[in-house]
Design a protein around this motif. Structure first.
Motif, PDB file in Angstrom:
ATOM      1  N   SER A   1      65.036  60.013 -76.988  1.00 48.13           N
ATOM      2  CA  SER A   1      65.373  61.175 -77.813  1.00 48.13           C
ATOM      3  C   SER A   1      64.421  62.320 -77.511  1.00 48.13           C
ATOM      4  O   SER A   1      63.297  62.116 -77.033  1.00 48.13           O
ATOM      5  N   ILE A   2      64.898  63.521 -77.799  1.00 47.11           N
ATOM      6  CA  ILE A   2      64.076  64.733 -77.798  1.00 47.11           C
ATOM      7  C   ILE A   2      64.316  65.411 -79.139  1.00 47.11           C
ATOM      8  O   ILE A   2      65.460  65.716 -79.489  1.00 47.11           O
ATOM      9  N   ARG A   3      63.260  65.608 -79.901  1.00 48.28           N
ATOM     10  CA  ARG A   3      63.405  66.133 -81.268  1.00 48.28           C
ATOM     11  C   ARG A   3      62.520  67.352 -81.456  1.00 48.28           C
ATOM     12  O   ARG A   3      61.304  67.307 -81.231  1.00 48.28           O
ATOM     13  N   TRP A   4      63.137  68.457 -81.873  1.00 46.43           N
ATOM     14  CA  TRP A   4      62.434  69.715 -82.150  1.00 46.43           C
ATOM     15  C   TRP A   4      62.477  69.998 -83.645  1.00 46.43           C
ATOM     16  O   TRP A   4      63.531  69.869 -84.276  1.00 46.43           O
ATOM     17  N   VAL A   5      61.323  70.357 -84.215  1.00 52.09           N
ATOM     18  CA  VAL A   5      61.239  70.672 -85.644  1.00 52.09           C
ATOM     19  C   VAL A   5      60.501  71.999 -85.808  1.00 52.09           C
ATOM     20  O   VAL A   5      59.430  72.210 -85.217  1.00 52.09           O
ATOM     21  N   GLU A   6      61.046  72.870 -86.631  1.00 55.75           N
ATOM     22  CA  GLU A   6      60.457  74.209 -86.838  1.00 55.75           C
ATOM     23  C   GLU A   6      59.367  74.148 -87.915  1.00 55.75           C
ATOM     24  O   GLU A   6      59.492  74.723 -88.992  1.00 55.75           O
ATOM     25  N   TRP A   7      58.244  73.498 -87.582  1.00 57.64           N
ATOM     26  CA  TRP A   7      57.178  73.306 -88.562  1.00 57.64           C
ATOM     27  C   TRP A   7      56.478  74.599 -88.937  1.00 57.64           C
ATOM     28  O   TRP A   7      55.772  74.649 -89.954  1.00 57.64           O
TER      29      TRP A   7
ATOM     30  N   TYR B   1      59.009  63.653 -77.704  1.00 55.84           N
ATOM     31  CA  TYR B   1      59.802  62.994 -76.670  1.00 55.84           C
ATOM     32  C   TYR B   1      59.624  61.481 -76.784  1.00 55.84           C
ATOM     33  O   TYR B   1      58.500  60.989 -76.913  1.00 55.84           O
ATOM     34  N   THR B   2      60.733  60.742 -76.711  1.00 51.56           N
ATOM     35  CA  THR B   2      60.683  59.285 -76.787  1.00 51.56           C
ATOM     36  C   THR B   2      61.578  58.695 -75.702  1.00 51.56           C
ATOM     37  O   THR B   2      62.683  59.192 -75.461  1.00 51.56           O
TER      38      THR B   2
ATOM     39  N   SER C   1      66.849  39.646 -78.295  1.00 49.85           N
ATOM     40  CA  SER C   1      66.742  40.841 -77.453  1.00 49.85           C
ATOM     41  C   SER C   1      65.459  41.562 -77.818  1.00 49.85           C
ATOM     42  O   SER C   1      64.863  41.326 -78.875  1.00 49.85           O
ATOM     43  N   GLY C   2      65.006  42.444 -76.951  1.00 52.69           N
ATOM     44  CA  GLY C   2      63.747  43.141 -77.188  1.00 52.69           C
ATOM     45  C   GLY C   2      63.787  44.558 -76.667  1.00 52.69           C
ATOM     46  O   GLY C   2      64.722  44.966 -75.968  1.00 52.69           O
ATOM     47  N   ALA C   3      62.769  45.336 -77.027  1.00 45.73           N
ATOM     48  CA  ALA C   3      62.692  46.733 -76.591  1.00 45.73           C
ATOM     49  C   ALA C   3      61.251  47.177 -76.540  1.00 45.73           C
ATOM     50  O   ALA C   3      60.382  46.640 -77.238  1.00 45.73           O
ATOM     51  N   ILE C   4      60.989  48.165 -75.694  1.00 48.59           N
ATOM     52  CA  ILE C   4      59.693  48.821 -75.621  1.00 48.59           C
ATOM     53  C   ILE C   4      59.927  50.326 -75.617  1.00 48.59           C
ATOM     54  O   ILE C   4      60.903  50.803 -75.012  1.00 48.59           O
ATOM     55  N   THR C   5      59.097  51.072 -76.342  1.00 53.18           N
ATOM     56  CA  THR C   5      59.261  52.526 -76.421  1.00 53.18           C
ATOM     57  C   THR C   5      57.924  53.217 -76.188  1.00 53.18           C
ATOM     58  O   THR C   5      56.860  52.662 -76.453  1.00 53.18           O
ATOM     59  N   ALA C   6      58.002  54.451 -75.714  1.00 52.97           N
ATOM     60  CA  ALA C   6      56.835  55.318 -75.583  1.00 52.97           C
ATOM     61  C   ALA C   6      57.220  56.694 -76.105  1.00 52.97           C
ATOM     62  O   ALA C   6      58.329  57.177 -75.852  1.00 52.97           O
ATOM     63  N   SER C   7      56.316  57.314 -76.861  1.00 50.44           N
ATOM     64  CA  SER C   7      56.574  58.638 -77.435  1.00 50.44           C
ATOM     65  C   SER C   7      55.406  59.566 -77.142  1.00 50.44           C
ATOM     66  O   SER C   7      54.260  59.131 -76.993  1.00 50.44           O
ATOM     67  N   TYR C   8      55.731  60.863 -77.095  1.00 51.53           N
ATOM     68  CA  TYR C   8      54.707  61.862 -76.796  1.00 51.53           C
ATOM     69  C   TYR C   8      55.039  63.158 -77.519  1.00 51.53           C
ATOM     70  O   TYR C   8      56.169  63.645 -77.473  1.00 51.53           O
ATOM     71  N   GLU C   9      54.042  63.679 -78.241  1.00 53.12           N
ATOM     72  CA  GLU C   9      54.151  64.998 -78.853  1.00 53.12           C
ATOM     73  C   GLU C   9      52.967  65.827 -78.364  1.00 53.12           C
ATOM     74  O   GLU C   9      51.810  65.490 -78.650  1.00 53.12           O
ATOM     75  N   PRO C  10      53.185  66.903 -77.603  1.00 53.58           N
ATOM     76  CA  PRO C  10      52.078  67.669 -77.023  1.00 53.58           C
ATOM     77  C   PRO C  10      51.183  68.289 -78.085  1.00 53.58           C
ATOM     78  O   PRO C  10      51.636  68.670 -79.173  1.00 53.58           O
TER      79      PRO C  10
ATOM     80  N   LYS D   1      50.277  60.307 -78.760  1.00 57.73           N
ATOM     81  CA  LYS D   1      50.935  59.439 -77.784  1.00 57.73           C
ATOM     82  C   LYS D   1      51.077  58.075 -78.439  1.00 57.73           C
ATOM     83  O   LYS D   1      50.197  57.648 -79.182  1.00 57.73           O
ATOM     84  N   SER D   2      52.182  57.387 -78.163  1.00 55.20           N
ATOM     85  CA  SER D   2      52.363  56.080 -78.791  1.00 55.20           C
ATOM     86  C   SER D   2      53.144  55.146 -77.883  1.00 55.20           C
ATOM     87  O   SER D   2      53.872  55.584 -76.986  1.00 55.20           O
ATOM     88  N   ILE D   3      52.978  53.865 -78.149  1.00 54.75           N
ATOM     89  CA  ILE D   3      53.762  52.832 -77.481  1.00 54.75           C
ATOM     90  C   ILE D   3      54.120  51.783 -78.526  1.00 54.75           C
ATOM     91  O   ILE D   3      53.333  51.504 -79.432  1.00 54.75           O
ATOM     92  N   GLY D   4      55.331  51.246 -78.415  1.00 52.77           N
ATOM     93  CA  GLY D   4      55.777  50.261 -79.394  1.00 52.77           C
ATOM     94  C   GLY D   4      56.626  49.186 -78.751  1.00 52.77           C
ATOM     95  O   GLY D   4      57.229  49.388 -77.695  1.00 52.77           O
ATOM     96  N   ILE D   5      56.645  48.018 -79.380  1.00 56.20           N
ATOM     97  CA  ILE D   5      57.496  46.927 -78.926  1.00 56.20           C
ATOM     98  C   ILE D   5      58.242  46.370 -80.123  1.00 56.20           C
ATOM     99  O   ILE D   5      57.778  46.444 -81.266  1.00 56.20           O
TER     100      ILE D   5
END
Length: 373
Positions: A248-254, A283-284, A296-305, A321-325
């Motif tokens: 995903s790509i997520r934009w928020v007008e903070w 970004y994820t 079943s399984g999954a791995i994710t990585a996220s980044y917010e500059p 920055k993050s990583i998840g399983i």
């Protein structure tokens, strides 16, 4: 492939406390609309942040409290071309607690709470395209206890302590959601673009303040705050047998979010209680895999500059920055998903106190129980 997609639900698990200012606790995903048949889910999350800063050799201690989140969702077809869904979640929240000590904000506490109910309707068009929309009813309330020691800038001597308190009512307001999606079921492909409107709240706050130099002030007044608009692009696609790529790509007008009541402005001019100068994009990317009929399984990585800007003392982080399983166990119509996420929080310098917050982190865990019927 659907089971691999279910494990990809980690995208929504343990996400709390890892977005702008640590206050966004729901990504407001509409993925439930694309589940098969009648579907219900319960999500539980728990986050354990460790956020510490220093100024003049003084340590703040961990000022970010642990917190739990929950959400409920239900989806049902209304025929071959129409679906409805209902989601209950907590879009934003905050738990701040500067413990006792010699840090300039020692004893400061703040809490922000929200609840939302979202009703969605999806209509399937030709060529695997669908449109959807709905309404979100949302409530917010908050309270804060700010203790701030003032020192003479010339001599460094202690002058006085400002003791400020705020407690608001619970305000209710409405927003809306619109979106469009394209799917190719043969390869579990889907792309959706969702717009969540801003939701304006008018809060009534009881404010009291005490300062030996500036005097005492108390009032009951109204102030406006806006839960900002957002735009989310979510996607997934099978890339091999039993393997799913998603993200995903997520934009928020903070930059539109501000909490700055009148009495607070008097004691702390030009230093809002909560404010962000920049908007944020997160970004994820993840990978899901079906191992058997049951697992079943999954791995994710996220980044917010990071923005490099000064932050508030109630949310002293800048990007992450993050990583998840995660893993999903399927038995008949029930699916149980568990996930864990590690978040490396971006360093920041705060306004007012000008403390440095570096090398901070958070761990979040989540569980989802889902049922198709």
């Amino acid at each position: 492939m659907n089971k691999a997609a279910m494990a990809a639900g980690l995208l929504a698990l343990g996400a709390s406390g890892a977005s702008a200012g640590d206050i966004e606790r729901s990504t407001q995903s509409v993925a439930i609309l694309f589940e098969e048949g009648r579907y219900a889910e319960v999500n539980l999350g728990f986050a354990m942040p460790d956020v510490r800063g220093t100024v003049g050799g003084l340590d703040s201690g961990n000022m970010a409290g642990d917190f739990a989140t929950f959400s409920l969702g239900y989806k049902q077809p209304l025929g071959p071309d129409m679906d409805v869904a209902l989601i209950i979640d907590q879009p934003i929240g905050a738990d701040v607690d500067y413990g006792p000590g010699s840090y300039p904000l020692a004893g400061t506490e703040a809490e922000l709470r929200s609840n939302a109910v979202t009703a969605l309707l999806r209509y399937k068009l030709q060529n695997n395209v669908s449109v959807y929309g709905g309404l979100r009813a949302q409530s917010v309330k908050g309270k804060a206890h700010i203790l701030f020691d003032i020192y003479d800038p010339g001599t460094g001597d202690f002058v006085a302590t400002t003791d400020y308190n705020l407690e608001t009512n619970t305000d209710y307001s409405l927003g809306y959601i619109v979106g469009v999606a394209w799917e190719k079921p043969e390869i579990a492909a889907r792309v959706s673009l969702t717009y969540n409107s801003a939701i304006d709240h008018t809060l009534t706050g009881d404010e009291t303040g005490t300062n030996p130099v500036f005097g005492d002030r108390s009032s009951r007044s109204e102030f406006d705050t806006t839960i900002p608009q957002s735009l989310s692009l979510e996607f997934q696609s099978g890339i091999a047998a039993d393997t799913l790529l998603f993200g995903s790509i997520r934009w928020v007008e903070w930059s539109e979010f501000l909490i700055d009541p009148a009495n607070y402005q008097f004691y702390f001019p030009d230093v809002p209680l909560v404010a962000y100068r920049s908007n944020r994009t997160t970004y994820t990317l993840g990978l899901g895999r079906k191992f058997s009929d049951s697992w079943s399984g999954a791995i994710t990585a996220s980044y917010e500059p990071s923005t490099g800007e000064l932050t508030g003392n109630l949310g002293p982080n800048d990007g992450f920055k993050s990583i998840g399983i995660g893993a999903t166990y399927t038995r008949d119509a029930m699916k149980i998903t568990g996930g864990v996420r590690y978040v490396k929080l971006g360093g920041a310098t705060t306004r007012g106190v000008e403390a440095d917050f570096d090398d901070n982190e958070a761990v979040a865990v989540g569980m989802r129980v889902a049922y198709n019927f």
